[in-house]
Scaffold this motif. Structure first.
Motif, PDB file in Angstrom:
ATOM      1  N   GLU A 574       0.836  -1.210   0.000  1.00  0.00           N
ATOM      2  CA  GLU A 574       0.000   0.000   0.000  1.00  0.00           C
ATOM      3  C   GLU A 574       0.866   1.252   0.000  1.00  0.00           C
ATOM      4  OE1 GLU A 574      -3.261   0.537   2.758  1.00  0.00           O
ATOM      5  OE2 GLU A 574      -3.497  -1.625   2.850  1.00  0.00           O
ATOM      6  N   GLU A 575       1.908   1.202   0.865  1.00  0.00           N
ATOM      7  CA  GLU A 575       2.784   2.373   0.952  1.00  0.00           C
ATOM      8  C   GLU A 575       3.376   2.732  -0.401  1.00  0.00           C
ATOM      9  OE1 GLU A 575       5.575   1.410   3.965  1.00  0.00           O
ATOM     10  OE2 GLU A 575       4.170   1.868   5.609  1.00  0.00           O
ATOM     11  N   TYR A 579       0.337   5.415  -2.119  1.00  0.00           N
ATOM     12  CA  TYR A 579       0.906   6.706  -1.720  1.00  0.00           C
ATOM     13  C   TYR A 579       2.053   7.049  -2.664  1.00  0.00           C
ATOM     14  CZ  TYR A 579      -1.716   5.989   2.570  1.00  0.00           C
ATOM     15  OH  TYR A 579      -2.721   5.758   3.459  1.00  0.00           O
ATOM     16  N   ASP A 580       2.204   8.352  -2.849  1.00  0.00           N
ATOM     17  CA  ASP A 580       3.327   8.744  -3.724  1.00  0.00           C
ATOM     18  C   ASP A 580       4.597   8.855  -2.899  1.00  0.00           C
ATOM     19  OD1 ASP A 580       3.137  10.999  -2.264  1.00  0.00           O
ATOM     20  OD2 ASP A 580       2.205  12.223  -3.860  1.00  0.00           O
ATOM     21  N   GLU A 581       5.677   9.351  -3.555  1.00  0.00           N
ATOM     22  CA  GLU A 581       6.985   9.402  -2.894  1.00  0.00           C
ATOM     23  C   GLU A 581       6.956  10.283  -1.661  1.00  0.00           C
ATOM     24  OE1 GLU A 581       6.593   9.582  -6.148  1.00  0.00           O
ATOM     25  OE2 GLU A 581       7.524   7.653  -6.645  1.00  0.00           O
ATOM     26  N   ASP A 582       6.029  11.260  -1.662  1.00  0.00           N
ATOM     27  CA  ASP A 582       5.956  12.163  -0.499  1.00  0.00           C
ATOM     28  C   ASP A 582       4.999  11.650   0.579  1.00  0.00           C
ATOM     29  OD1 ASP A 582       7.638  13.823  -1.908  1.00  0.00           O
ATOM     30  OD2 ASP A 582       5.929  14.735  -2.977  1.00  0.00           O
ATOM     31  N   GLY A 583       4.438  10.488   0.359  1.00  0.00           N
ATOM     32  CA  GLY A 583       3.541   9.913   1.370  1.00  0.00           C
ATOM     33  C   GLY A 583       2.135  10.447   1.248  1.00  0.00           C
ATOM     34  N   ILE A 584       1.803  11.108   0.081  1.00  0.00           N
ATOM     35  CA  ILE A 584       0.449  11.645  -0.106  1.00  0.00           C
ATOM     36  C   ILE A 584      -0.371  10.624  -0.896  1.00  0.00           C
ATOM     37  CG2 ILE A 584      -0.893  13.515  -1.189  1.00  0.00           C
ATOM     38  CD1 ILE A 584       1.703  15.217  -0.690  1.00  0.00           C
ATOM     39  N   PRO A 585      -1.658  10.376  -0.438  1.00  0.00           N
ATOM     40  CA  PRO A 585      -2.478   9.386  -1.146  1.00  0.00           C
ATOM     41  C   PRO A 585      -2.664   9.780  -2.609  1.00  0.00           C
ATOM     42  CG  PRO A 585      -3.478  10.010   0.949  1.00  0.00           C
ATOM     43  CD  PRO A 585      -2.343  10.925   0.735  1.00  0.00           C
ATOM     44  N   TYR A 673      -5.443  -3.298  -7.174  1.00  0.00           N
ATOM     45  CA  TYR A 673      -5.328  -2.855  -8.572  1.00  0.00           C
ATOM     46  C   TYR A 673      -6.724  -2.547  -9.135  1.00  0.00           C
ATOM     47  CZ  TYR A 673      -4.403  -3.046 -13.573  1.00  0.00           C
ATOM     48  OH  TYR A 673      -4.361  -2.760 -14.902  1.00  0.00           O
ATOM     49  N   VAL A 674      -7.644  -3.474  -8.880  1.00  0.00           N
ATOM     50  CA  VAL A 674      -9.014  -3.310  -9.398  1.00  0.00           C
ATOM     51  C   VAL A 674      -9.636  -2.058  -8.786  1.00  0.00           C
ATOM     52  CG1 VAL A 674     -11.325  -4.334  -9.395  1.00  0.00           C
ATOM     53  CG2 VAL A 674      -9.324  -5.761  -9.820  1.00  0.00           C
ATOM     54  N   GLU A 675      -9.412  -1.860  -7.522  1.00  0.00           N
ATOM     55  CA  GLU A 675      -9.964  -0.700  -6.831  1.00  0.00           C
ATOM     56  C   GLU A 675      -9.428   0.595  -7.451  1.00  0.00           C
ATOM     57  OE1 GLU A 675      -9.959  -0.546  -2.287  1.00  0.00           O
ATOM     58  OE2 GLU A 675      -8.805   1.209  -2.885  1.00  0.00           O
ATOM     59  N   ALA A 676      -8.122   0.579  -7.747  1.00  0.00           N
ATOM     60  CA  ALA A 676      -7.511   1.761  -8.347  1.00  0.00           C
ATOM     61  C   ALA A 676      -8.130   2.043  -9.712  1.00  0.00           C
ATOM     62  CB  ALA A 676      -6.005   1.561  -8.480  1.00  0.00           C
TER      63      ALA A 676
END
Ligand SMILES: Nc1nc2c(ncn2[C@@H]2O[C@H](COP(=O)(O)OP(=O)(O)OP(=O)(O)O)[C@@H](O)[C@H]2O)c(=O)[nH]1
Length: 790
Positions: A574-575, A579-585, A673-676
């Motif tokens: 999940e991390e 989340y992106d490199e800055d930890g933002i969803p 993946y499906v959720e995304a």
């Protein structure tokens, strides 16, 4: 046997009445020890007791009389010793004394024997009894009175010289072997007229006796034996009892003094005449002599004395032992029951000395060799009874001391900061001291008993107990250290395993090594107080290391259990994916590379499974290995030893498990993946922008109407101001709550009303109407209600 009583004059004076009839009055009694049928009495011992002579030891004397029948022997004895032997009735002139009688001398410890006279008309030619009775008298008495009339002196048969010769001949064989056994032959010449001086009569008698002695056929080794070696001769003359009664009485009185007064120069009972038989053995001794005489054997007095001594010493020992056994019996039971008898040694000493002193008191007067031999036997018997008591006491002491040792050791170890070695040494010393003290007390000084062997056994047991205790304490200590170790590694290991970095195992092993080092140091510092050997320390440390490793493995297993590890993998994924490199969803947009990001995150996460699957530090130097001695050292925990395999313990997840986890994780990842993908579709499916333009065009007139109408505009402003106030004061939540409550209440009320309405549709109205119109008619209402119910 005939026992009669007769008069005894007080103060040792001579009784007057000499007739048989007169003799039968109260006073000292006499006893027939051998009857005329040659039977020896069985009651002599009790008679001696009755006379008070039984316990006089050597303080008694024996005197007997020898002579022809009716020569006034009984008369003489009665006058001299105050006895009460039968005396012939002068008118009848017949034998009075039959067999041998004995009586105690008045006021003196003298056994007086009145012997049947020789040459009796009643026995005729039968000389058997007179020879035997003469021999018996000679063998058993210290002084033999030879009674004869004066006119018999110089005659051969009249003076019984023939009989004397026979008796002396046998006597030589009797006393020949023990020349210290002397006898006094006291010739009493009766009816002494005085014409021939006593000296002449004495010389004649001495010459006669000497002649007889010389003519004796002596044993070869006693050819040179002299009469004087065995006999002392003494002479006394008594005047005629009837014709010179006064003189007779005077002389008799003088003669009595020779038997009573020890200061008299002619006192007859010299120590050398004593047969050295204790008074309590006289009955047995005399009976034996009579048996020997009867059997017509040569009498061997020393043998007789030995036989007597054996018999008596056995008897005395038996009596003494009976008392001793009775005392010992009471202590036997508690010892058999395993108790330690306090002061047993003292008691045994006392019993032993009592039995010996009792034996010594009664038996030491008998034949010395026999006495000592029997004493040795007695001692052996006494020791054989006491020895088991001593050994039992030692065994019980051993047990008791061991119990005390265990108790003291446990109590000592219970204390805070107790030093094991000090506690054990103190308890051991105390245990040994109390054992040795009690064992020494129980041991009899004159015995060859030993307690050192038992002490050695005790020491061995004490050692094994303390070793066992030390092993238990060491085990406890290792367990304690192991518990602390588990606590100490729990959090750091968990933290490092959660991070899942490449250096994860390096960190985990670092923590493990550091904590283990501390634990080992702690063990060694504590083990010093246990006096543990190097081997024991090595074994305990090996156990500790193995347990520490197993504890670490348990922690790792806990952290890599399926749900936990899948959780970790999900988090990791999940991390990286959500989340992106800055930890933002991330909010996925249609043109984002979801597939690329998914694959990357998935691959990175799958790599973790391989990382977790084996304890494999990045830096080979951090790898942990068991030393050879740890692997080979013996451990007392057999289960631990059997199950432990270090190499296989490095593998955390088996290959199957890895595959299983990978597939389960893939499914989870696919769901993400499906959720995304879905979230991208929903953002695409929102209201198109041109719809907003349509809305503005269509609602333009209404908006203008509100803005340009002052009433609507004011209402709009009020609504906006109220909304703003509510927001500012944070009253949105409470207002919503109140609204919800009000709505609920309204709903509830409405539901209740509806319920009431539909459950009693037709009755409400009539009842209410009747109650208003006919309120006092309660009976009618009740009746109506009853009918309604029916
Ligand atoms: N002539 C004389 N007669 C005496 C003397 N003493 C005792 N008698 C008498 O002698 C008789 C026998 O006396 P005992 O004392 O019975 O004589 P004994 O030798 O004991 O007789 P047995 O026991 O039968 O052998 C009695 O009648 C006495 O009175 C004495 O000194 N002179």
């Amino acid at each position: 046997m005939d026992v009669r009583a007769t008069a005894a004059q007080p103060n040792g004076s001579i009784p007057n009445g000499s007739t048989k009839h007169n003799a039968l009055v109260a006073g000292a009694d006499r006893h027939q020890i051998i009857d005329d049928q040659k039977n020896f009495t069985s009651e002599l011992a009790s008679q001696l007791k009755h006379w008070g002579l039984h316990d006089t030891g050597f303080d008694y004397d024996v005197v007997a009389v020898f002579g022809s029948q009716s020569t006034g022997k009984s008369t003489l004895l009665n006058r001299v010793f105050g006895t009460n032997f039968d005396v012939m009735d002068e008118t009848r002139r017949q034998q009075t004394t039959k067999g041998i009688w004995m009586c105690r001398g008045q006021d003196m410890n003298v056994m007086v024997m009145d012997v049947e006279g020789t040459d009796g008309r009643e026995r005729g030619e039968d000389q058997d009894f007179e020879r035997k009775s003469a021999l018996f008298s000679l063998a058993s008495s210290e002084v033999l009175l030879i009674n004869l009339w004066e006119h018999q002196v110089g005659l051969y048969q009249g003076a019984n010289m023939g009989l004397l010769k026979t008796v002396l001949e046998v006597n030589l064989s009797l006393f020949g072997k023990s020349s210290n056994q002397r006898t006094l032959l006291l010739f009493v010449i009766r009816d002494f007229i005085g014409t021939t001086p006593l000296a002449n009569l004495s010389a004649t008698l001495t010459a006669d006796i000497q002649r007889i002695w010389d003519s004796l056929s002596k044993p070869t080794d006693l050819q040179e034996a002299k009469l004087t070696d065995y006999f002392d001769l003494s002479f006394v003359a008594l005047p005629h009892k009837i014709l010179a009664a006064d003189k007779f009485e005077n002389e008799v009185r003088e003669l009595r003094k020779r038997f009573v007064d020890k200061t008299n120069e002619n006192y007859v009972f010299k120590p050398s005449y004593h047969k050295r038989i204790p008074a309590d053995g006289v009955a047995f001794y005399m009976e034996n002599i009579w048996e020997q005489v009867q059997a017509n054997k040569d009498l061997d007095l020393p043998t007789q004395q030995e036989l007597l001594a054996q018999f008596r010493c056995d008897e005395i020992a038996t009596v003494a032992l009976a008392e001793f056994n009775e005392q010992a019996k009471f202590q036997k039971r508690p010892i058999e029951l395993g108790r330690v008898v306090e002061g047993l040694g003292g008691m045994m000493r006392q019993w032993k000395s009592a039995v010996l002193s009792r034996y010594d008191r009664d038996a030491s007067r008998y034949h010395k060799d026999v006495y000592s031999r029997k004493r040795t036997d007695l001692l052996a018997v006494v020791d054989s009874v006491l020895s088991p008591l001593f050994l039992g006491q030692l065994k019980n002491l051993h047990k008791a001391c061991l119990v005390t040792f265990k108790k003291e050791m446990l109590e000592g170890l219970r204390g805070e900061n107790s030093n094991f070695a000090d506690v054990v040494t103190a308890a051991k010393d105390k245990c040994e001291v109390s054992f040795v003290t009690a064992a020494k007390e129980a041991r009899l000084e004159d015995s060859d008993w030993v307690w050192e062997d038992e002490l050695e056994l005790l020491r061995e047991e004490v050692k094994s107990v303390s070793d066992q205790c030390r092993a238990d304490e060491t085990k406890k200590m290792v367990n304690q250290i192991e518990r602390n170790f588990k606590k100490q590694i729990s959090d750091p290991v968990e933290v490092h395993l959660n991070v899942a970095s490449a250096r994860m195992w390096d960190e985990v092993l670092g923590v493990y090594r550091e904590t283990l080092d501390k634990s080992e140091a702690l063990y060694l510092s504590k083990a010093q107080t246990f006096n543990c050997t190097d081997e024991e320390n090595a074994s305990s440390l090996a156990t500790l290391r193995r347990r520490a490793w197993i504890a670490l493995r348990a922690k790792i297993d806990e952290q890599t259990a399926d749900p936990v590890l899948l959780g970790k993998l999900r988090t990791h994924f999940e991390e990286r994916f959500r989340y992106d490199e800055d930890g933002i969803p991330r909010v996925w947009k249609p043109d984002d590379d979801i597939d690329g990001a998914f694959k990357k995150a998935k691959d990175q996460t799958l790599e973790l499974i391989s990382l977790y699957s084996r304890i494999r530090p990045q830096d080979p130097e951090n790898a942990y290995e068991f030393s050879a001695d740890t692997l080979t050292a013996h451990s007392d925990d057999h289960q631990l030893e059997e199950e432990f395999d270090f190499e296989s313990s490095l593998t955390v997840l088996s290959e199957t498990k890895v595959l299983d986890l990978s597939s389960r994780f893939r499914k989870d990842a696919d769901a993400y993946y499906v959720e995304a993908k879905r979230s991208t579709v929903s953002s695409i499916a929102q209201i198109p922008t041109w719809m907003y333009g349509v809305l503005v065009v269509l609602g333009w007139n209404e908006a203008m109407a509100v803005l340009f109408n002052p009433l609507y505009f004011t209402a709009l402003l009020c609504a906006l101001a109220t909304g703003w106030m509510i927001l500012k004061l944070g009253l949105v939540g409470p207002l919503l709550q109140v609204s919800r409550t009000v709505a609920n209440e309204v709903q509830r009320q409405a539901t209740d009303r509806l319920h009431q309405h539909f459950s009693q549709p037709a009755m409400t109205q009539p009842i209410a109407a009747r109650s208003r119109n006919d309120s006092d008619d309660e009976g009618g209402l009740r009746e109506e209600l009853r009918q309604r119910r029916l």
